[in-house]
Scaffold this motif. Sequence first.
Motif, short mmCIF file in Angstrom:
data_model
loop_
_atom_site.label_atom_id
_atom_site.label_comp_id
_atom_site.label_asym_id
_atom_site.label_seq_id
_atom_site.Cartn_x
_atom_site.Cartn_y
_atom_site.Cartn_z
N VAL A 52 0.85 -1.20 0.00
CA VAL A 52 0.00 0.00 0.00
C VAL A 52 0.88 1.25 0.00
O VAL A 52 0.65 2.19 -0.77
N GLY A 53 1.89 1.23 0.86
CA GLY A 53 2.80 2.38 0.95
C GLY A 53 3.54 2.63 -0.35
O GLY A 53 3.76 3.78 -0.74
N TYR A 54 3.92 1.56 -1.04
CA TYR A 54 4.63 1.70 -2.31
C TYR A 54 3.79 2.49 -3.31
O TYR A 54 4.29 3.45 -3.92
N PHE A 55 2.53 2.11 -3.49
CA PHE A 55 1.69 2.80 -4.47
C PHE A 55 1.42 4.25 -4.05
O PHE A 55 1.39 5.15 -4.89
N LEU A 56 1.24 4.48 -2.75
CA LEU A 56 1.02 5.85 -2.27
C LEU A 56 2.27 6.72 -2.50
O LEU A 56 2.15 7.89 -2.87
N ILE A 57 3.44 6.13 -2.29
CA ILE A 57 4.69 6.87 -2.52
C ILE A 57 4.86 7.18 -4.01
O ILE A 57 5.23 8.30 -4.38
N VAL A 58 4.57 6.20 -4.87
CA VAL A 58 4.66 6.42 -6.32
C VAL A 58 3.72 7.55 -6.74
O VAL A 58 4.09 8.44 -7.51
N ILE A 59 2.50 7.53 -6.21
CA ILE A 59 1.54 8.58 -6.52
C ILE A 59 2.07 9.94 -6.09
O ILE A 59 2.07 10.91 -6.85
N GLY A 60 2.55 10.02 -4.85
CA GLY A 60 3.06 11.28 -4.32
C GLY A 60 4.26 11.80 -5.09
O GLY A 60 4.34 12.99 -5.42
N VAL A 61 5.20 10.92 -5.42
CA VAL A 61 6.42 11.33 -6.14
C VAL A 61 6.10 11.87 -7.52
O VAL A 61 6.60 12.92 -7.94
N TRP A 62 5.23 11.17 -8.26
CA TRP A 62 4.93 11.60 -9.63
C TRP A 62 4.03 12.83 -9.67
O TRP A 62 4.14 13.66 -10.58
N LEU A 63 3.16 12.98 -8.67
CA LEU A 63 2.36 14.21 -8.61
C LEU A 63 3.27 15.40 -8.30
O LEU A 63 3.10 16.49 -8.87
N TYR A 64 4.24 15.19 -7.42
CA TYR A 64 5.19 16.26 -7.10
C TYR A 64 6.05 16.60 -8.32
O TYR A 64 6.32 17.77 -8.59
N ALA A 65 6.46 15.55 -9.06
CA ALA A 65 7.23 15.78 -10.28
C ALA A 65 6.42 16.59 -11.29
O ALA A 65 6.93 17.51 -11.93
N GLY A 66 5.13 16.25 -11.42
CA GLY A 66 4.25 17.00 -12.31
C GLY A 66 4.11 18.45 -11.87
O GLY A 66 4.07 19.37 -12.70
N LEU A 67 4.04 18.65 -10.57
CA LEU A 67 3.95 20.00 -10.00
C LEU A 67 5.18 20.83 -10.38
O LEU A 67 5.06 21.99 -10.79
N ARG A 68 6.36 20.22 -10.25
CA ARG A 68 7.60 20.93 -10.59
C ARG A 68 7.66 21.25 -12.08
O ARG A 68 8.14 22.31 -12.48
N VAL A 69 7.17 20.32 -12.89
CA VAL A 69 7.16 20.55 -14.35
C VAL A 69 6.27 21.74 -14.70
O VAL A 69 6.65 22.60 -15.50
N ILE A 70 5.10 21.80 -14.08
CA ILE A 70 4.17 22.91 -14.36
C ILE A 70 4.78 24.24 -13.92
O ILE A 70 4.66 25.25 -14.62
N GLU A 71 5.42 24.24 -12.78
CA GLU A 71 6.05 25.47 -12.30
C GLU A 71 7.15 25.94 -13.25
O GLU A 71 7.33 27.14 -13.46
N GLN A 72 7.85 25.00 -13.86
CA GLN A 72 8.93 25.35 -14.80
C GLN A 72 8.37 25.81 -16.15
O GLN A 72 8.97 26.64 -16.82
N LYS A 73 7.21 25.25 -16.54
CA LYS A 73 6.70 25.50 -17.88
C LYS A 73 5.51 26.44 -17.94
O LYS A 73 4.98 26.71 -19.02
N LYS A 74 5.07 26.96 -16.80
CA LYS A 74 3.85 27.76 -16.82
C LYS A 74 3.99 29.06 -17.62
O LYS A 74 3.00 29.66 -18.03
N ALA A 75 5.22 29.46 -17.87
CA ALA A 75 5.45 30.67 -18.66
C ALA A 75 5.56 30.39 -20.16
O ALA A 75 5.65 31.30 -20.97
#
Length: 244
Positions: free
Chosen positions: A220-243
């Motif tokens: 259970v923890g593995y899937f929750l960690i994967v979800i959290g890591v990739w959502l955070y990665a997506g967040l960083r991508v949007i912050e870099q590309k929002k301009a």
Amino acid sequence: MNHTLIIFRREFASFFATPVAYVFIAIFLILSGVFAFSFGGLYERGQADLLPFFNFHPWLYLFLVPAMAMRTWSEERKSGTIELLMTLPITIWQAMLGKFLAAWAVLGLSLLLTFPLWITVNYLGQPDNGIIVAAYIGSWLMAGAFLAIGLCMSALSKSQVVAFILAVVLCFIFVLSGSDMVLDAFKEWLPTVLLDTLASFSFLTHFQAMAKGVLALNDVGYFLIVIGVWLYAGLRVIEQKKAD
């Protein structure tokens, strides 16, 4: 949290305002039934369980979930509505979480609509319903992991096709790393410790235990960690590309 809920409602409604959700659910239900009965031998096995049904979920999600996720951020960036979204009094994290939860809810609804299969095995025999519940939870968590990767790839590109291809490739790596084919190919020259580490990154390794009714904390923890890591990665991508 209120802003996240607003985004959730907006995105969830948008899925059903277009054919996206209906097409996804229809394809998922049809393919689930075909694979379970035609290829999984649900009747022929002579056992009252849904293991043949759940065994095909990683491969169904491999293509269906990226197809659902590819429009989530790509369309926002291509149409320019992401600029409008960024001017609202919400954070990017709230927007990302709202979009994720909306799509995850559609995936959960798709799973719930497979209840006739559950009724069928209960009619034909006496299955362990606790195992089936655990398998459903595991499948939903795994779908969330696929979805988080898809959202990150959608944030990475304005092209939905590119986002889809990138998500499928990445998800394929996560699935295949724990398959017998890959493990057999590496076991001749990789130490057992590294082989186990490679398998531990696989969606298959963690989901197969859940499909058999074992809801272990590490899975259970593995899937929750994967979800959290990739959502955070997506967040960083949007912050870099929002301009862009």
